[in-house]
Design a protein around this motif. Sequence first.
Motif, PDB file in Angstrom:
ATOM      1  N   LEU A  65      -2.576 -12.765  -3.940  1.00  0.00           N
ATOM      2  CA  LEU A  65      -1.204 -12.844  -3.433  1.00  0.00           C
ATOM      3  C   LEU A  65      -0.438 -11.559  -3.748  1.00  0.00           C
ATOM      4  O   LEU A  65       0.323 -11.048  -2.917  1.00  0.00           O
ATOM      5  N   ILE A  66      -0.652 -11.015  -4.956  1.00  0.00           N
ATOM      6  CA  ILE A  66       0.032  -9.766  -5.324  1.00  0.00           C
ATOM      7  C   ILE A  66      -0.401  -8.630  -4.405  1.00  0.00           C
ATOM      8  O   ILE A  66       0.430  -7.855  -3.897  1.00  0.00           O
ATOM      9  N   VAL A  67      -1.703  -8.516  -4.160  1.00  0.00           N
ATOM     10  CA  VAL A  67      -2.194  -7.453  -3.282  1.00  0.00           C
ATOM     11  C   VAL A  67      -1.668  -7.644  -1.864  1.00  0.00           C
ATOM     12  O   VAL A  67      -1.315  -6.670  -1.178  1.00  0.00           O
ATOM     13  N   ALA A 143       0.775   0.692  -9.993  1.00  0.00           N
ATOM     14  CA  ALA A 143       0.736  -0.414 -10.964  1.00  0.00           C
ATOM     15  C   ALA A 143      -0.299  -1.474 -10.577  1.00  0.00           C
ATOM     16  O   ALA A 143      -1.065  -1.927 -11.439  1.00  0.00           O
ATOM     17  N   PRO A 144      -0.384  -1.930  -9.311  1.00  0.00           N
ATOM     18  CA  PRO A 144      -1.451  -2.886  -8.968  1.00  0.00           C
ATOM     19  C   PRO A 144      -2.854  -2.331  -9.190  1.00  0.00           C
ATOM     20  O   PRO A 144      -3.753  -3.056  -9.631  1.00  0.00           O
ATOM     21  N   VAL A 168       1.017  -6.846 -16.375  1.00  0.00           N
ATOM     22  CA  VAL A 168       1.960  -6.109 -15.522  1.00  0.00           C
ATOM     23  C   VAL A 168       2.860  -5.186 -16.345  1.00  0.00           C
ATOM     24  O   VAL A 168       3.041  -4.012 -15.972  1.00  0.00           O
ATOM     25  N   PRO A 169       3.460  -5.619 -17.472  1.00  0.00           N
ATOM     26  CA  PRO A 169       4.240  -4.657 -18.268  1.00  0.00           C
ATOM     27  C   PRO A 169       3.412  -3.480 -18.756  1.00  0.00           C
ATOM     28  O   PRO A 169       3.906  -2.343 -18.796  1.00  0.00           O
ATOM     29  N   TRP A 355     -11.130  -2.335  -6.806  1.00  0.00           N
ATOM     30  CA  TRP A 355     -10.479  -1.734  -7.963  1.00  0.00           C
ATOM     31  C   TRP A 355     -10.881  -2.423  -9.263  1.00  0.00           C
ATOM     32  O   TRP A 355     -10.884  -1.805 -10.320  1.00  0.00           O
ATOM     33  N   GLY A 356     -11.234  -3.699  -9.202  1.00  0.00           N
ATOM     34  CA  GLY A 356     -11.816  -4.318 -10.378  1.00  0.00           C
ATOM     35  C   GLY A 356     -13.159  -3.708 -10.726  1.00  0.00           C
ATOM     36  O   GLY A 356     -13.475  -3.481 -11.912  1.00  0.00           O
TER      37      GLY A 356
END
Length: 397
Positions: A65-67, A143-144, A168-169, A355-356
Motif C-alpha cells: 500500500l505504501i509503494v 525514504a521508501p 519509517v523514522p 528493493w528488499g
Amino acid sequence: MTDAPSQSESPNESPAGKPSSAVETHAGHDLEGSMLDRVRQWTDLLPWIRLVSVLRLAGSPAWLLIVTVVSLIWGGGLWIFGGPLSPWFSISGASSWVGSAAEPLSWFCTVTGSINPLILVFAGFSWLAWLTAWVWTSVCWTAPMLALARQGALLTAGRPIESISRIVPLALQRTPHAWLVMVTPAVCTAILLVPVAAAAWLVSIAGDPIWFSAPAAVLCLLVLIPAGILGMGSLVAVPSAMAAIINEPSADPLDSLSRGYENLFRRPLHLVAYLLIGMVIVAVVSWLAGIVATGTGQLAAGVIEPFAIVTDAAPSSEPPGLNVDLIAVEPSRFAGVIVTGLKLLPAVIAFALSWGLIGGIYLLLRRDCGGQEVEDLWVPSVPATPLPELPSAAKSE
C-alpha cells in the motif's frame, strides 16, 4: 623404613609433585578436510538461499500500500510538473523511453535509475527537465527505498521485519545521507570531465592541428577512463550504498559509497550471480502477480458488462432497411481506474521485492568481501521506557 616411590607417578611430574616443562607440538591444520565438514547448514554452502525469505515483502499489504500511494503521488507530480518520466502520460514523447507501468522491470529501472543524476543527463533531457525529475523522484522515493532495503536485510538475516512506526523514522532520519550518496558520484564525474571540456575548447581555438589534438586526446583518455568507471559503476554502487546507509551503524555517505564500489569491483562474479538469482525471483513473482491481475480483470469485466452504457444506434453494414447494431460501451472512467490499478499491481510487487532484495544482496556481498556474517546486522537501540510513578498513597506507606 621408607616406602619406595609409587609406580603410578606421572613421568612428567617431579618427586615434589610439580609438573615439569614439556614441549607440545601443534598437529597443524587439517587442510585436506572436506569443505562440507565445516558447513553448519545449507545457507553456508548456498548463501543465496537466504534471499528467498525476502518474498515476505511481496505479500505484505502495508508495504504494498505504501509503494502504491508513493507511486501515485510520484506519477501525478511528474504529470503536473510536466516532467519526462511520467509512467502513465505521454509527455514530449518520453513514454517510449519509460515504458508501460504494466512492465515491472521497466517500472523498477525507471524509478531506480531516476535517483542517479547521471542517468537523467545521459537520457538527453533538458537540464530543467532532468533536475525536476531527479528532485521529485528523490523526495518521493528515497525514504521508501531505504525502508524496503532495511526490511529485506532483516529478512535475509533471519529476523522479523520491523514495524512501520520504527522503520519509517529511521529511514527519514537517514534520507539526507542517501541524497549525498546519489549526488557524490555525479559531482566527482563532472569534476573529472572539466579538463576534457577545457582540452576540447583549446583544440577548437587552435584550429584542431594534429600536433596539438593528438597529445590532448591521449591525455583526455587517461581522464575519461576513470570518469567512465566512476560514472557507470554508480549504477550499481549507489543502490548498494543506500543499503549500507540504512543497515550500518554509521550513516557515512563516503563509507557507504566505498562499500558499494567494493562490492562491484572486488566481487563482480558474486554480484552478477546474486543479481541473476534476484531477477529470477522477481520475474517469477511478477508473472504470478500478472496472472492474478489478468484473472481479476476478467472477473471485473464480467461484473461491469451488464451495467455497460449503450450508445446511440449505429448503422450496420447490411443493406438499408435492416435493423441497426447497438454499440455497448463500458463506463470509461470506472473501468479505467480498475484497469490501471490491476496493471499497477505487478509493478508495485516487483518494486517492493526488488528493493528488499537489494538489502539482502548487500549483506551477502558484505560477507563475501569482508567476512562479516550475515546475521551480524546492526539494530538501533530502543530508548528505555520510564517506569510509571507510584501513587501518593503507596509512597506514604
